[in-house]
Design an enzyme around this catalytic site. Structure first.
Site, PDB file in Angstrom:
ATOM      1  N   LYS A  13       0.831  -1.222   0.000  1.00 26.27           N
ATOM      2  CA  LYS A  13       0.000   0.000   0.000  1.00 26.27           C
ATOM      3  C   LYS A  13       0.860   1.265   0.000  1.00 26.27           C
ATOM      4  O   LYS A  13       0.651   2.161  -0.798  1.00 26.27           O
ATOM      5  CB  LYS A  13      -0.865   0.064   1.269  1.00 26.27           C
ATOM      6  CG  LYS A  13      -2.057  -0.829   1.292  1.00 26.27           C
ATOM      7  CD  LYS A  13      -3.006  -0.458   2.439  1.00 26.27           C
ATOM      8  CE  LYS A  13      -2.399  -0.414   3.825  1.00 26.27           C
ATOM      9  NZ  LYS A  13      -1.980  -1.705   4.388  1.00 26.27           N
ATOM     10  N   ARG A  88     -10.439   1.515   7.843  1.00 29.07           N
ATOM     11  CA  ARG A  88     -10.033   0.148   8.148  1.00 29.07           C
ATOM     12  C   ARG A  88     -11.134  -0.597   8.881  1.00 29.07           C
ATOM     13  O   ARG A  88     -10.998  -1.790   9.140  1.00 29.07           O
ATOM     14  CB  ARG A  88      -8.815   0.201   9.063  1.00 29.07           C
ATOM     15  CG  ARG A  88      -7.580  -0.485   8.477  1.00 29.07           C
ATOM     16  CD  ARG A  88      -6.456  -0.092   9.368  1.00 29.07           C
ATOM     17  NE  ARG A  88      -5.285  -0.863   9.326  1.00 29.07           N
ATOM     18  CZ  ARG A  88      -4.126  -0.407   8.821  1.00 29.07           C
ATOM     19  NH1 ARG A  88      -4.065   0.712   8.182  1.00 29.07           N
ATOM     20  NH2 ARG A  88      -3.048  -1.123   8.944  1.00 29.07           N
ATOM     21  N   ARG A 128      10.778  -6.802   5.822  1.00 34.84           N
ATOM     22  CA  ARG A 128      10.720  -5.386   6.191  1.00 34.84           C
ATOM     23  C   ARG A 128      11.196  -5.190   7.631  1.00 34.84           C
ATOM     24  O   ARG A 128      11.845  -4.200   7.954  1.00 34.84           O
ATOM     25  CB  ARG A 128       9.284  -4.872   6.029  1.00 34.84           C
ATOM     26  CG  ARG A 128       9.156  -3.384   6.291  1.00 34.84           C
ATOM     27  CD  ARG A 128       7.803  -2.859   5.894  1.00 34.84           C
ATOM     28  NE  ARG A 128       6.776  -3.168   6.887  1.00 34.84           N
ATOM     29  CZ  ARG A 128       5.486  -2.887   6.740  1.00 34.84           C
ATOM     30  NH1 ARG A 128       5.050  -2.327   5.635  1.00 34.84           N
ATOM     31  NH2 ARG A 128       4.616  -3.174   7.680  1.00 34.84           N
ATOM     32  N   ARG A 134      10.469  -2.106  12.200  1.00 34.35           N
ATOM     33  CA  ARG A 134       9.195  -1.643  12.759  1.00 34.35           C
ATOM     34  C   ARG A 134       8.768  -2.538  13.911  1.00 34.35           C
ATOM     35  O   ARG A 134       8.837  -3.757  13.796  1.00 34.35           O
ATOM     36  CB  ARG A 134       8.123  -1.649  11.650  1.00 34.35           C
ATOM     37  CG  ARG A 134       7.818  -0.258  11.150  1.00 34.35           C
ATOM     38  CD  ARG A 134       6.849  -0.276  10.014  1.00 34.35           C
ATOM     39  NE  ARG A 134       5.515  -0.710  10.407  1.00 34.35           N
ATOM     40  CZ  ARG A 134       4.446  -0.561   9.636  1.00 34.35           C
ATOM     41  NH1 ARG A 134       4.565   0.007   8.460  1.00 34.35           N
ATOM     42  NH2 ARG A 134       3.280  -0.981  10.039  1.00 34.35           N
ATOM     43  N   ARG A 145      -2.103  -8.740  13.153  1.00 31.71           N
ATOM     44  CA  ARG A 145      -2.524  -7.705  12.195  1.00 31.71           C
ATOM     45  C   ARG A 145      -3.261  -8.330  11.014  1.00 31.71           C
ATOM     46  O   ARG A 145      -4.218  -7.760  10.500  1.00 31.71           O
ATOM     47  CB  ARG A 145      -1.314  -6.904  11.723  1.00 31.71           C
ATOM     48  CG  ARG A 145      -0.796  -5.972  12.827  1.00 31.71           C
ATOM     49  CD  ARG A 145       0.618  -5.521  12.577  1.00 31.71           C
ATOM     50  NE  ARG A 145       0.733  -4.711  11.391  1.00 31.71           N
ATOM     51  CZ  ARG A 145       1.830  -4.650  10.638  1.00 31.71           C
ATOM     52  NH1 ARG A 145       2.890  -5.363  10.945  1.00 31.71           N
ATOM     53  NH2 ARG A 145       1.856  -3.876   9.588  1.00 31.71           N
TER      54      ARG A 145
END
Ligand code: AMP
Length: 207
Positions: A13, A88, A128, A134, A145
């Site tokens: 995204k 969301r 990532r 993160r 998630r």
């Protein structure tokens, strides 16, 4: 141009929204990025949001709406926006719709959905994590998630699809190819027709 990107974590995204923002000269508004900035700046909102982000839970709707309302309204007067990560939940979509009724020219023109298989999402998020570190890209939080996407966000896809607003793109292709497919779909897409359709969410899930 007023676009929404809906996809699970790791689908690309952020990457595609940044490109779309440059291509169409519209604002890129990422709810996750705005929240991370609030946390980094240790603001009142950031101090509330930090634990939700760390756990991979959704931040309360009011907070997200509060940080996005100003930037969205500003973007509308400046050529448009690509919203990355909002709405969301059904409640957020309802609130976005309510505001869109009050302000001329703020409603969505298209929703881009990036399709990526679960194994590939996990692989990307773990990669990532190694690159960006993160806090929410750990194995357990990734699973959480993805579950939240299935229970809270996925239902919105049917709603937007039934309104003729949805553009589905294979998000497993190389980044450039995904981008070409999105722009190709948007450029052949008839936003006026979509705008003529009802965009209320009252009967979401009933079609
Ligand atoms: P993202 O950068 O889109 O992956 O979002 C990272 C995190 O920010 C999410 O796991 C949530 O904790 C929070 N977040 C982002 N967007 C929203 C939203 N629209 N509603 C609630 N929480 C959000």
């Amino acid at each position: 141009m007023r676009l929404l990107l809906v996809a699970p974590p790791g689908a690309g995204k952020g990457t595609q929204a940044a490109r779309l923002s440059t291509h169409y000269a519209i604002a890129h508004l990422s709810s996750g990025e705005l929240l991370r900035k609030e946390v980094a700046a240790d603001t009142k909102i950031g101090r509330i949001a930090v634990d939700y982000l760390r756990r991979g839970d959704l931040v309360p709707d009011e907070l997200v709406i509060e940080i996005l309302a100003g930037p969205v309204l500003q973007a509308v007067g400046n050529g448009g926006y690509v919203l990355d990560g909002f709405p969301r939940t059904r409640r957020q979509a309802e609130e976005a719709y309510r505001v869109a009724q009050l302000v001329e020219g703020i409603d969505l023109q298209a929703v881009v959905h990036l399709e990526v298989r679960r194994e590939e999402l996990r692989r990307r998020l773990l990669a990532r994590a190694r690159q960006e570190g993160r806090v929410d890209d750990t194995d357990a939080v990734i699973s959480h998630r993805l579950e939240i996407f299935d229970s809270e966000t996925e239902p919105l896809l049917g709603f937007y699809r039934s309104r003729g607003l949805m553009v589905d793109v294979n998000g497993e292709q190389p980044i450039d190819r995904v981008f070409v497919d999105i722009v190709g779909a948007l450029d052949t897409y008839a936003p006026v027709d979509a705008r003529r359709r009802a965009t209320g969410i009252e009967d979401a899930g009933t079609r």
